[in-house]
Design a protein around this motif. Sequence first.
Motif, PDB file in Angstrom:
ATOM      1  N   PHE A  78     171.816  -7.522  67.258  1.00  0.00           N
ATOM      2  CA  PHE A  78     173.016  -8.293  67.574  1.00  0.00           C
ATOM      3  C   PHE A  78     174.174  -7.684  66.788  1.00  0.00           C
ATOM      4  N   VAL A  79     175.306  -7.561  67.403  1.00  0.00           N
ATOM      5  CA  VAL A  79     176.520  -7.109  66.717  1.00  0.00           C
ATOM      6  C   VAL A  79     177.488  -8.283  66.710  1.00  0.00           C
ATOM      7  N   LEU A  80     177.805  -8.762  65.527  1.00  0.00           N
ATOM      8  CA  LEU A  80     178.611  -9.978  65.380  1.00  0.00           C
ATOM      9  C   LEU A  80     179.890  -9.652  64.623  1.00  0.00           C
ATOM     10  N   GLY A  81     181.008  -9.995  65.216  1.00  0.00           N
ATOM     11  CA  GLY A  81     182.302  -9.555  64.700  1.00  0.00           C
ATOM     12  C   GLY A  81     182.935 -10.456  63.678  1.00  0.00           C
ATOM     13  N   GLN A 135     164.267 -17.960  65.206  1.00  0.00           N
ATOM     14  CA  GLN A 135     164.131 -16.839  66.136  1.00  0.00           C
ATOM     15  C   GLN A 135     165.051 -15.671  65.779  1.00  0.00           C
ATOM     16  N   LEU A 136     166.044 -15.907  64.939  1.00  0.00           N
ATOM     17  CA  LEU A 136     167.006 -14.857  64.594  1.00  0.00           C
ATOM     18  C   LEU A 136     166.681 -14.168  63.279  1.00  0.00           C
ATOM     19  N   GLN A 137     165.514 -14.397  62.720  1.00  0.00           N
ATOM     20  CA  GLN A 137     165.181 -13.772  61.446  1.00  0.00           C
ATOM     21  C   GLN A 137     164.670 -12.341  61.618  1.00  0.00           C
ATOM     22  N   ASN A 138     164.036 -12.048  62.721  1.00  0.00           N
ATOM     23  CA  ASN A 138     163.473 -10.714  62.919  1.00  0.00           C
ATOM     24  C   ASN A 138     164.473  -9.665  63.390  1.00  0.00           C
ATOM     25  N   PRO A 139     165.380  -9.982  64.302  1.00  0.00           N
ATOM     26  CA  PRO A 139     166.299  -8.943  64.782  1.00  0.00           C
ATOM     27  C   PRO A 139     167.225  -8.433  63.680  1.00  0.00           C
ATOM     28  N   ILE A 140     167.777  -7.245  63.905  1.00  0.00           N
ATOM     29  CA  ILE A 140     168.794  -6.692  63.010  1.00  0.00           C
ATOM     30  C   ILE A 140     170.151  -7.229  63.443  1.00  0.00           C
ATOM     31  N   LYS A 141     170.948  -7.628  62.470  1.00  0.00           N
ATOM     32  CA  LYS A 141     172.290  -8.127  62.752  1.00  0.00           C
ATOM     33  C   LYS A 141     173.311  -7.217  62.084  1.00  0.00           C
ATOM     34  N   LEU A 142     174.203  -6.628  62.855  1.00  0.00           N
ATOM     35  CA  LEU A 142     175.291  -5.831  62.314  1.00  0.00           C
ATOM     36  C   LEU A 142     176.526  -6.722  62.216  1.00  0.00           C
ATOM     37  N   HIS A 195     169.843 -10.960  52.652  1.00  0.00           N
ATOM     38  CA  HIS A 195     169.172 -10.920  53.950  1.00  0.00           C
ATOM     39  C   HIS A 195     169.041  -9.460  54.378  1.00  0.00           C
ATOM     40  N   GLU A 196     167.845  -8.927  54.314  1.00  0.00           N
ATOM     41  CA  GLU A 196     167.669  -7.508  54.573  1.00  0.00           C
ATOM     42  C   GLU A 196     168.022  -7.120  55.994  1.00  0.00           C
ATOM     43  N   ASN A 197     167.852  -8.001  56.952  1.00  0.00           N
ATOM     44  CA  ASN A 197     168.170  -7.664  58.336  1.00  0.00           C
ATOM     45  C   ASN A 197     169.644  -7.856  58.668  1.00  0.00           C
ATOM     46  N   ASP A 198     170.442  -8.259  57.698  1.00  0.00           N
ATOM     47  CA  ASP A 198     171.902  -8.196  57.815  1.00  0.00           C
ATOM     48  C   ASP A 198     172.342  -6.816  57.334  1.00  0.00           C
ATOM     49  N   VAL A 199     173.084  -6.102  58.160  1.00  0.00           N
ATOM     50  CA  VAL A 199     173.614  -4.794  57.762  1.00  0.00           C
ATOM     51  C   VAL A 199     175.119  -4.801  57.993  1.00  0.00           C
ATOM     52  N   ALA A 257     182.054   5.501  63.387  1.00  0.00           N
ATOM     53  CA  ALA A 257     181.329   4.346  62.838  1.00  0.00           C
ATOM     54  C   ALA A 257     180.271   3.846  63.805  1.00  0.00           C
ATOM     55  N   TYR A 258     180.591   3.865  65.099  1.00  0.00           N
ATOM     56  CA  TYR A 258     179.636   3.429  66.111  1.00  0.00           C
ATOM     57  C   TYR A 258     178.437   4.379  66.175  1.00  0.00           C
ATOM     58  N   ASP A 259     178.699   5.680  66.204  1.00  0.00           N
ATOM     59  CA  ASP A 259     177.602   6.656  66.271  1.00  0.00           C
ATOM     60  C   ASP A 259     176.649   6.502  65.094  1.00  0.00           C
ATOM     61  N   ILE A 260     177.213   6.347  63.917  1.00  0.00           N
ATOM     62  CA  ILE A 260     176.382   6.196  62.722  1.00  0.00           C
ATOM     63  C   ILE A 260     175.505   4.959  62.840  1.00  0.00           C
ATOM     64  N   ALA A 261     176.108   3.855  63.278  1.00  0.00           N
ATOM     65  CA  ALA A 261     175.356   2.601  63.387  1.00  0.00           C
ATOM     66  C   ALA A 261     174.240   2.709  64.421  1.00  0.00           C
ATOM     67  N   ILE A 262     174.546   3.231  65.602  1.00  0.00           N
ATOM     68  CA  ILE A 262     173.548   3.243  66.672  1.00  0.00           C
ATOM     69  C   ILE A 262     172.425   4.219  66.358  1.00  0.00           C
ATOM     70  N   ASN A 263     172.746   5.359  65.764  1.00  0.00           N
ATOM     71  CA  ASN A 263     171.698   6.321  65.423  1.00  0.00           C
ATOM     72  C   ASN A 263     170.789   5.793  64.319  1.00  0.00           C
ATOM     73  N   ASN A 264     171.372   5.098  63.361  1.00  0.00           N
ATOM     74  CA  ASN A 264     170.553   4.518  62.297  1.00  0.00           C
ATOM     75  C   ASN A 264     169.687   3.378  62.815  1.00  0.00           C
ATOM     76  N   LEU A 265     170.203   2.638  63.776  1.00  0.00           N
ATOM     77  CA  LEU A 265     169.391   1.582  64.401  1.00  0.00           C
ATOM     78  C   LEU A 265     168.186   2.193  65.115  1.00  0.00           C
ATOM     79  N   LEU A 266     168.421   3.269  65.844  1.00  0.00           N
ATOM     80  CA  LEU A 266     167.319   3.937  66.548  1.00  0.00           C
ATOM     81  C   LEU A 266     166.294   4.477  65.559  1.00  0.00           C
ATOM     82  N   GLN A 267     166.780   4.993  64.444  1.00  0.00           N
ATOM     83  CA  GLN A 267     165.866   5.473  63.408  1.00  0.00           C
ATOM     84  C   GLN A 267     165.056   4.325  62.829  1.00  0.00           C
TER      85      GLN A 267
END
Length: 600
Positions: free
Chosen positions: A339-342, A373-380, A388-392, A585-595
Amino acid sequence: MAISVPKRRWTKQSKKVKETKLRLYGDVLFKLLYRIPAAIFLLLVLFLWSSSTTVISGRFVHVCVSSRKLTNLYCLSAGSQPNSELPMQVLNHSRSDSALRKSETTANELQNSSSNGYIKEIIEVPEPSQSTSSTSSSSSNGTISAESSKEINQHHSTGKNSTGSQPITAEDDEIDVAMKAIEEQLRRHRSWKWVSPENVGAAECGGRGIYVYELPAKFNKELVEQCHDMVPWIDFCKYFSNDAMGEPIPELGKGWFNTHQYALEPIFHSRVLKHPCRVHNPDEAKLFYVPYYGGLDILRWHFKNNVSYALKDSLGLELVQWLSTQKPWTRSSGKDHVFVLGKISWDFRRNTNNNNANNSNSSWGTKFLELDQLQNPIKLLIERQPWHENDVGIPHPTFFHPHSDDDVFAWQWKALRSERKNLVGFAGAARPDSPENIRSLLINHCAAAENGRLCRHVDCTSGSCDRAETVITLFLESEFCLQPPGDSPTRKSVFDSLISGCIPVFFDRFTAYYQYPWHLPEDYGKYSVMIDKESVKRSGGNVVEKLRGISEEKREEMRSYIIYELLPGLVYGDSNNVMDKFQDAYDIAINNLLQRVSTL
């Protein structure tokens, strides 16, 4: 004939038998212990003691950020109600009612007794086996604790307690453990970084597919369509033009737009839709992106009256219900979803104490990120919660959205050659209702430094900061830019100053150092200056004069690093950008998510 034994005599005999048995057991135990070498016995005692100490100190976390009101705890966002209560994060929902009541009582006592910085909230954190809703990675990091920002920053940098002279106490040790836990968590985030091979193109997306959910329009598109009345005093629609970059600013040059700080959700969405690794078959995907505009969902309710908690939470709950019917979600319990939250993390973690559906508009935000249900996904998010480790954390959107490598090169050249007329610049407003806030003190320092000749302050209360040209010009003409916390630790201004080549000066580690592990380096001395806000209050020294002591050679070295090494990765290119030499910034985020998901 049966022999009758007197009752008293039988009692005496049974007592003797018991005493004999106890002596026998005692002798056996003594002989057994006697055979254990003293060293082993001592190690056993130390182990038990250290384990209990870990339980005592390791099961507690300390939360909440400074309030802009001296007497109130700031636990949510800039728009928090004045008397927001301490949010309780009950992660172990299976624990007993008595434990829950004890936790709530302790938190209330601490709320009543503290009015500074990071204050204690005591919460039990479950072991990995106790909570199926949390990921193994988030459970494995144990717990994180933090005291007042005064104690945190001073102890972390000097090895002393808040007085700077007293010996380190057990409480100081606990703070040190807290900071180390946060830093270890950030190191894990950095370990997810993707190192790109040369000439990565669409043909090399094998195994890196991105699936974008086609959500019902009410979760994103229809939220944008409410832009006319989202905020009473301004038409937000102008900010959502040009793929949410806003209207162009020709005065600043090519690639500059009037972008709102809360526009990250549609900006990110427009980029993902055009990603070369996007797939339309979920079975081919590695990463699943959920384009829910949760920040806009919050914003549309905040300035309206008579809005119940139930209504504020309704759309997020509907989304979770919708996702529960999707096979990719149920297959992984959301672990490979993002999830990407602004908005900042606090906005999605509304205090649930005294939650009353009839209590309208008494607390800011939703409880979206508190849902199991929102504890497992990654939140940007533009500001994460450090425990919260899944908060980035990822950068706030700036006004600069380059289309090509040449746009980046041109701006780097301009920022590097800009005449720095001011030693120090500060764009911000004081907090007159919060005398403890450092902003007023910094404004006074600015005015006093050689009668204001060394420092220029742009007062945002006049509306000047609403014009991007004013802010960017200030930063282009300043060597250092003051970045004190506002109503939350982070500031969009941090990224505006960095892309302008203005060296940020931080007064709280949570403003940047504990937020953006993918986009800012661990060695913060390369790009910033840290001055502990409590030392500023105590010393009486002028911050501007202190900065004056940094050599021109050092300033140029830091500025070159910022402009050449950091700047491209801090901006979001436009949705049709053709950049090849830079990752934004977007490229860095999406590539790191894929990793990250590739390791699951």
